[in-house]
Write a protein that holds these residues in place. Structure first.
Motif, PDB file in Angstrom:
ATOM      1  N   GLN A   1      26.617 103.113  24.582  1.00  0.00           N
ATOM      2  CA  GLN A   1      26.939 104.516  24.879  1.00  0.00           C
ATOM      3  C   GLN A   1      27.349 105.266  23.625  1.00  0.00           C
ATOM      4  O   GLN A   1      27.022 106.428  23.448  1.00  0.00           O
ATOM      5  CB  GLN A   1      28.019 104.608  25.961  1.00  0.00           C
ATOM      6  CG  GLN A   1      29.101 103.549  25.924  1.00  0.00           C
ATOM      7  CD  GLN A   1      30.246 103.906  25.015  1.00  0.00           C
ATOM      8  OE1 GLN A   1      30.431 105.059  24.667  1.00  0.00           O
ATOM      9  NE2 GLN A   1      31.013 102.902  24.609  1.00  0.00           N
TER      10      GLN A   1
ATOM     11  N   VAL B   1      21.108 109.037  31.616  1.00  0.00           N
ATOM     12  CA  VAL B   1      21.800 107.811  32.022  1.00  0.00           C
ATOM     13  C   VAL B   1      21.077 107.205  33.216  1.00  0.00           C
ATOM     14  O   VAL B   1      20.853 107.881  34.225  1.00  0.00           O
ATOM     15  CB  VAL B   1      23.272 108.083  32.389  1.00  0.00           C
ATOM     16  CG1 VAL B   1      23.985 106.771  32.698  1.00  0.00           C
ATOM     17  CG2 VAL B   1      23.970 108.810  31.252  1.00  0.00           C
TER      18      VAL B   1
ATOM     19  N   LEU C   1      30.626 105.214  30.071  1.00  0.00           N
ATOM     20  CA  LEU C   1      30.808 105.921  28.796  1.00  0.00           C
ATOM     21  C   LEU C   1      32.092 105.549  28.086  1.00  0.00           C
ATOM     22  O   LEU C   1      32.334 105.983  26.970  1.00  0.00           O
ATOM     23  CB  LEU C   1      30.758 107.434  29.013  1.00  0.00           C
ATOM     24  CG  LEU C   1      29.400 107.984  29.446  1.00  0.00           C
ATOM     25  CD1 LEU C   1      29.437 109.498  29.478  1.00  0.00           C
ATOM     26  CD2 LEU C   1      28.298 107.506  28.519  1.00  0.00           C
TER      27      LEU C   1
END
Lengths: 344, 297, 281
Positions: A197, A209, A237
């Motif tokens: 990420q 994503v 994340l």
């Protein structure tokens, strides 16, 4: 010259690698496909390159129906995870390959090819290594040669599969910045696949994503970070702490203390909420989540703490070195209050 | 730069409406040449291997099951099968030990001329069988280099089953060495060191730790050497003497039947020999499986 | 994992094992080879030379070369095609195909010869057709060639398949995305990567094709000067008690074997990592 991917579905025997995936990439955009392994990101890249065919859906590039074109005719610059350099060719021959195999009527002259190779060698800062073989290069150099080879065919799109996957941490950071620079210089629409990420947020204009073959969220890095649309995106994340709370009117009540809620929906009642390590304050007295200091570690500009509640739950928090946390010792009891929480 | 915060929903109408996506395959064939290469392969294999072998399998039944039975129950045929399989088995067994020693010496020790010895192991593969055959025959004949040493003892080697055995030992050696050598070369040194720290002597380590772990490779080499020996013709035929009931190998009997234009008989013997050979190999494979179940593979 | 490095022998056991191996190798391998030379030169150089230049010997050499020159390229092309479809694509029945491919290694050379007699011999399936069109296969060059092709069929394919499996398709797929055509992929990417393994396979195939005895013996008919290959020529002379003639011809084939071994060792030493990991037969 935009790339339009519409309703793409791809199954492998009984497992759906991609399920109704749609998105667009704007001309010159730098797009990251981010997801854990098995999320379908590499499958998506292979479909774009023509190395696999979708079961349903469309892929169009600037009005061209890509599904009618073979991998050979798509003019997609693909940088493979293993680089797939031709081991028996020199660096220069590798880069020139895509030009040399053109049908003779489209093939540039020898001098032109030579010039292109020189220009690309300069771009990847390997001017002196044109005569080397791939086996004589470091991992980072191979990666750059693979990119130059892909750029040589003047690709419509550049696809990179885990471009930094096989490299060590220091080289990664260097190459990341360098790749961004190359992209800005060449302006070619670029998609890259990553499971990291930090890499995605650091490099891309926008991030797609993926989870279990479906798109969870698309957005600019900051947007994604500030307004995650799902618990998955939030958790993926960064570090996530989870606690139960009572929600009403955008406030999470923990019984005696509270925090503002960020959420894509208007949620009320008992919910699990999430918070980041740095959205926290520590206090010597309640109210707050009671916890003992389990570990104290430096994390760059910050201090990273692991705290354990009497029920055994572990929280991770981050604080400035000169904050309330700096005087803490192991086994000290503290009270943790989130300053901002997320709910989905 | 436009920003799409959400996935593009639904279908945006595009120019080619009636377009149907190509039929899905599990593995798209990105690389070309599947049809061509498979076509060449199948055609070639059919013409060169499958059709001829079909002719072989179809041929024995000309005179019915009885005819086949009569052919292979002929005492001369049975004697040749017994001879062929026992000499092959014995030669492979002897090579099991000899091959293991040669492989051991080649992987464990450093000595001048090792490269030459290593290359020479392959000589039986490379030397045409007829050359080996005539050379072995002249060596082991009563007036040859080796035969003359044994002749005074009343032991004849050439033109007896012993001669056949000698030729099959020559042919089979490389199979064992080449099967064992790579496994031995990659044997984990730490396992050996562990045995030593547990108090094992070098001999105990060798016999109880290393050799058992070589069992699958030895068995592979054994079966290869055995299979080759059963079908061997050129290197055996000169030294064998070819006396019916005594030193006549099955492949020779097949040739004799062919020369008598008894195709059905020749085919029957060939099929019997092949079946026996495949049965033996099946047995070895079963043993192999058993070994690997015990975690030694 | 770390393998043990070979060391100089120190213990009595080591010397004993080395002595055993040396004796065995000398007796089983070296002596038969030396014996060929000894027998060939038994009566001196002159008889040896005249033995290998007699017309029957020369025609046997010519025939051997002709047979190899036809059989080897056929099996090389087949080997490349087989390796390409087996290692580059998935399809049903691949395992069966590989087993069939290996069959010629497991069946007796005599059987590899006789199957052609069953098809094309005097009482073979196609005997009447051949007779009607006046084509001779058995006891003629075509028979020698197809018998040799069958015996040597797996050599090139067996060398290429493990290597190409190992190398994978990454480079070839990369070439396709760079716009290469099928033939470009093959000639510019695949072939350079397999050239040494191909050379190795062709070498072994050639050696076997020239030295094959059992299979060609069945289909040849042993017609002197016409259908005798070099190995068959040796047989004929040996059975006629022409020892010098037989061993003279044998030195040529033994020389071929030694050259093969030298080239093979050179290839393994120089290009070991470009040959299949499991290159032993």
């Amino acid at each position: 010259m935009s790339l339009v991917v519409q309703n793409i579905t791809k199954r492998f025997s009984d497992f759906a690698a991609l399920n109704d995936v749609s998105f667009e990439a704007q001309p010159g955009e730098f797009l990251a496909l981010l997801g854990p392994s098995g999320s379908g990101k590499t499958t998506l890249l292979r479909l774009l390159a023509g190395l696999d065919r979708p079961d349903t859906g469309r892929i169009d590039f600037d009005g061209l129906d890509y599904l009618t074109l073979s991998a050979r005719d798509r003019r997609v610059g693909m940088v493979f995870q293993s680089y797939a350099l031709f081991r028996h060719m020199t660096v220069a021959q590798n880069i020139a390959f895509g030009l040399n195999v053109r049908p003779s009527k489209d093939r540039p002259s020898k001098a032109e090819i030579q010039a292109t190779v020189q220009r690309l060698l300069k771009l990847i800062q390997l001017e002196d290594l044109g005569k080397r073989y791939p086996s004589q290069l470091s991992g980072g150099q191979r990666q750059r040669v693979a990119l130059a080879r892909a750029l040589a065919i003047n690709p419509r799109i550049l696809l990179l599969d885990e471009p930094f996957g096989a490299l060590d941490a220091l080289v990664r950071k260097d190459l990341r910045r360098w790749l961004r620079r190359i992209h800005d210089e060449t302006g070619v629409t670029t998609l890259f696949v990553t499971h990291d990420q930090e890499e995605a947020l650091d490099l891309a204009d926008r991030v797609v994503v993926l989870k279990d073959g479906q798109i969870e969220q698309i957005g600019k890095p900051l947007e994604l970070y500030r307004h995650p649309q799902s618990a998955f995106v939030f958790d993926f994340l960064g570090t996530s702490n989870q606690v139960p709370a009572n929600l009403s009117d955008g406030i999470a009540d923990f019984g005696g203390f509270s925090a503002p809620v960020v959420s894509p929906k208007a949620l009320n009642g008992a919910q699990t909420v999430r918070f980041r390590p740095f959205d926290t304050h520590l206090h010597h007295e309640g109210p707050g989540f009671e916890a003992k200091v389990l570990s104290l570690l430096p994390a760059g500009a910050n201090l990273r703490l692991e705290l354990q509640s009497p029920t055994g739950q572990v929280f991770e928090t981050q604080h400035a070195h000169d904050s309330e946390a700096s005087d803490l010792r192991l086994n000290d009891t503290v009270y943790l209050r989130p300053s901002k929480v997320y709910a989905f | 730069m436009t920003v799409n915060a959400t996935p593009t929903p639904g279908a945006v109408p595009l120019a080619t409406e009636g377009y149907k996506p190509p039929k899905a395959t599990h593995k798209a064939r990105v690389l070309p040449g599947f049809g061509l290469s498979l076509g060449i392969t199948l055609t070639y294999l059919s013409l060169i291997v499958v059709l001829p072998l079909a002719a072989l399998l179809a041929r024995p039944w000309e005179h019915g099951l009885d005819g086949v039975w009569q052919t292979i129950s002929d005492p001369r045929v049975l004697a040749s099968l017994r001879l062929t399989f026992t000499t092959s088995l014995l030669a492979a067994l002897v090579n099991l030990f000899a091959g293991l020693i040669v492989a051991w010496v080649l992987t464990r020790y450093e000595f001048p001329g090792k490269g030459l010895v290593d290359a020479l192991v392959d000589l039986p593969f490379a030397l045409p069988t007829a050359v080996a055959g005539v050379s072995l025959c002249s060596m082991y004949a009563a007036n040859g280099w080796v035969g003359s040493l044994f002749a005074p003892l009343g032991l004849r080697i050439a033109y007896t089953p012993l001669g056949i055995f000698v030729a099959l030992v020559f042919v089979g050696l490389p199979f064992i060495v080449r099967s064992v050598q790579p496994v031995l070369a990659e044997f984990d040194a730490e396992v050996e060191e562990a045995a030593a720290t547990l108090g094992a002597t070098p001999l105990q380590t060798t016999l109880r730790v290393i050799v058992p772990s070589l069992a699958p490779a030895l068995l592979t080499g054994f079966s290869l050497a055995f299979a080759r020996a059963v079908g061997e013709y050129g290197s055996v035929i000169f030294i064998a003497g070819n006396m019916p009931f005594v030193s006549e190998i099955t492949p020779l009997l097949i040739v004799i039947k062919l020369e008598e234009f008894d195709y059905a008989g020749a085919a029957a013997i060939a099929v019997a020999m092949l079946s026996l050979a495949f049965l033996s190999l099946l047995l070895v494979n079963a043993l192999q499986l058993l070994l690997s179940r015990r975690g030694r593979a | 994992m770390r393998a043990r490095a070979p060391e100089r022998p120190k213990t009595p056991a080591a010397f004993l094992l080395m002595a055993l191996a040396a004796v065995w190798m000398a007796l089983v391998i070296v002596l038969p080879l030396v014996n060929v030379l000894a027998e060939a030169f038994k009566q001196g150089v002159q008889p040896y030379l005249s033995a290998i230049v007699q017309p029957d010997a020369l025609s046997a050499i010519r025939l051997t070369l002709t047979v190899a020159a036809i059989a080897v390229p056929l099996n090389a092309v087949f080997g490349i095609a087989a390796a390409w479809c087996v290692t580059r694509f998935d399809f049903a029945g691949k395992g069966l195909l590989l087993s069939v491919l290996d069959l010629p290694f497991t069946i007796s050379p005599v059987i590899s010869g006789m199957v052609w007699v069953l098809l094309f011999g005097a009482h073979g399936w196609f005997a009447s057709v051949l007779e009607a069109s006046n084509i001779k296969i058995i006891y003629a060059l075509p028979g020698l060639v197809i018998a040799t092709v069958l015996v040597t069929l797996p050599f090139v394919a067996r060398e290429l398949i493990p290597l190409m499996q190992d190398q994978g398709t990454d480079e070839e797929i990369a070439a396709v995305t760079l716009g290469a055509s099928g033939w470009d992929v093959f000639f510019r990417v695949t072939l350079p990567n397999i050239k040494w393994a191909l050379t190795y396979g062709v070498l072994l195939c050639t050696a076997r094709a020239m030295g094959e005895f059992g299979a060609v013996s069945v289909v040849s008919g042993h017609i002197r000067g016409l259908t005798n290959t070099l190995p068959l020529h040796i047989e004929v002379l040996y059975n006629e008690y022409d020892s010098v003639g037989a061993f003279g011809a044998a030195t040529l084939l033994a020389g071929l074997a030694l050259v093969t071994l030298v080239l093979k060792t050179l290839l393994e030493w120089r290009f070991g990592d470009e040959l299949a990991a499991n290159r032993r037969h």
